[in-house]
Enzyme design. Sequence first.
Site, PDB file in Angstrom:
ATOM      1  N   ARG A  87     -16.899 111.545  59.138  1.00  0.00           N
ATOM      2  CA  ARG A  87     -17.396 112.843  59.596  1.00  0.00           C
ATOM      3  C   ARG A  87     -18.192 112.736  60.889  1.00  0.00           C
ATOM      4  NH1 ARG A  87     -22.010 114.892  56.098  1.00  0.00           N
ATOM      5  NH2 ARG A  87     -23.285 113.877  57.666  1.00  0.00           N
TER       6      ARG A  87
ATOM      7  N   HIS B 106     -31.227 105.848  47.028  1.00  0.00           N
ATOM      8  CA  HIS B 106     -30.280 106.866  47.472  1.00  0.00           C
ATOM      9  C   HIS B 106     -29.152 107.056  46.463  1.00  0.00           C
ATOM     10  CE1 HIS B 106     -27.315 108.604  50.486  1.00  0.00           C
ATOM     11  NE2 HIS B 106     -28.387 109.329  50.697  1.00  0.00           N
TER      12      HIS B 106
ATOM     13  N   ARG C 290     -32.784 114.570  46.806  1.00  0.00           N
ATOM     14  CA  ARG C 290     -33.058 115.951  47.212  1.00  0.00           C
ATOM     15  C   ARG C 290     -32.589 116.856  46.075  1.00  0.00           C
ATOM     16  NH1 ARG C 290     -33.807 115.290  52.821  1.00  0.00           N
ATOM     17  NH2 ARG C 290     -32.407 113.766  53.760  1.00  0.00           N
TER      18      ARG C 290
END
Length: 713
Positions: free
Chosen positions: A591, A465, A405
């Site tokens: 998280r 990734h 991204r």
Amino acid sequence: MRAEIVRNLTASGGQSVPAPIDLPAEGEVIDLDASENYFNRELSQLQFNYRVLKQALDTTHPLINRLIFCCIFSSNMDEFFEIRVAGLRQQIKYGRETLGADGIMPEQALSEISRIAHEYIDEQYDILNHVLIPEMEQQNIHFVRRMEWTPEQAEWVRNYFDEEILPVVSPIGLDPSHPFPRLVNKSLNFIVELDGKDAFGRETGMAIVPAPRSLPRLVRLPDEVCNGGENLVFLSSVIHAHADELFPGMEVKGCYQFRLTRNADLELEDDLEDLASALRGELLSRRFGDGVRLEVADNCPQELVQFLLTEFGLGQRDLYQVNGPVNLTRLMAVTGLVDRPDLLYSSFSPTIPRQIRSKETIFDAIRKRPILLHHPFQNFSPVVDLLRQAAKDPQVLAIRQTLYRTGANSEVVEALADAAKRGKEVTVVVELRARFSEAENLELASRLQEAGVIVVYGVVGYKTHAKMILIVRREEGRLLRYVHLGTGNYHAVNARLYTDYSFMTCDDSIGDDVNKIFQQLTGMGKALKIKKLFHAPFTLHKRLLSLIERETALEEKGRIIFKINALTEVQLIKALYRASQAGVQIDLIVRGICSIRPGVPGLSDNIRVRSIVGRFLEHTRAYYFGNDGKPDVYCSSADCMERNLLSRVEIAFPIEDPDLVARVREDLDTYLEDNCQSWMLQPDGSYVQNQLAEGEERVASQLVLLERLTGKS
């Protein structure tokens, strides 16, 4: 299989959690495969979303940011339904149900998700209507309802409707020649109940009004028609007030907003000849996938609700009747409509380490010693500058980079294009299947190709990734490799919102490793031997297991700290259970999704799990192994999930410089000391927020890091 999957914990703020397990008897051998030792990933993800929602009640956050947390919860829930709920429904639809380590079947999970999600969403609207909006009223920020409009405001709204809305809205009457329209995923729509006949003598009694996406969902009233303050009206209120103008000569008996969430996951075959072409075809289908959730205004008559459910093939558990706008995510527009910086987080300036500022080029700084940046506290600009300097440097011969991204207007992409135009050999691995960034990545791939960049799309079936830059530079007659490795994406905006590590080095072995990984991604051949990096899907999983086993052999001397976003991989969880049973002290800073059950006597006595939720989205991934006083520290692009460790291209890179090792450990300790923004996972699956003890100093880890690295308190 467990007879009871979940129970309610009213004491934990409405959270729903797996049922408690029977504690093992003394001396009993614990079956690590038993389903009660694992939490369901979907239910765990729901709990993370709930922790985000709870930030809307935390008065240590500024008021508008609390509203934004309420919006982020909506956005998270949208994606949860689009991907996770849609995936479970697909399993059932095609008879491909799979049983996870938690022992919960898809149908059971969907029923429990519905019950919990309804509780959370009801609480969200309660927070909005009875906490946030009243507090904003006190700050002179008003969401003006239709019945509160003054004559001047009503006249302004009428003109706005006539000039801005009426020309672009297309009402659709429902009759045999106008079947129910195909509505776009998550679009705002209205179902209108009508009475009377139209010009052609039709008397259908019903119509659909899709709200164009180009229209803002919040409209600011001009100051001249208001008595001070900031005054906002919802687009839905404007359309409700003037729905009769869309159907002249007919009586509008009711107008009710609704919103359909659809399956937005893309399904691509592994044997595609042209991934880019196939992806372009699939992107359109994302907008019109199967329905998975219907949100409707809570005043909508039951017969209209049932009509919509039937039309979309949904049942009662898929229905969410809400007391307010059906798409709270769009309330984020408040930040651009209201000029109240005092109700937002104060700004700060990310710093640049002196090591970089004191050198003429970043290459000089990296040659002196490796650099570790901690975003957003430290600036992302050195990463962009590395590419910019490489593009202009005549000694640089080649640049290779992965892109997952980057953002629509990316300085990183501009620098790569500039390098290619200047004659550098530039190769970029663009991951087209980065979820919800596919269209953007197709566009940037085209831009790069037009500039002369060699663009490849990685390996079909294995998302790329890993975050890597490799720069080949000629220095003093030899070629030297400079490397950037990161835990986050090459996205400058996200680098201000997410916590991530950036590592820059010219270590020969790491440079050689990265070069080999790029060879595997762009070419073909057997897996090459990697010296220092851990590389999924080949070595990362195995090496993590072996490092856990090494700590296990140290028993009480062992020490493990993981900071990750998710933990679901069963073999890794079993290894951590065995380490705990051997006496290793284990702290997991997770998280979001976490399938491990901590604090169970005989199983996980020595495992503690905490989640940090605050101003920044925690995204750093770090693995710390004590190694009997000689710690091994790795940062990584990978979470501890099956997909990351076994079916993606990921890396974990070592931090070897003693000062940098100490820095990472100091960061981890800061998170472990957090006593106000951290939530502890309990053995029964609930999360309890840490509270300050009497006389205890407040430690908010993100604020400590902000002050430590920027000097701003």
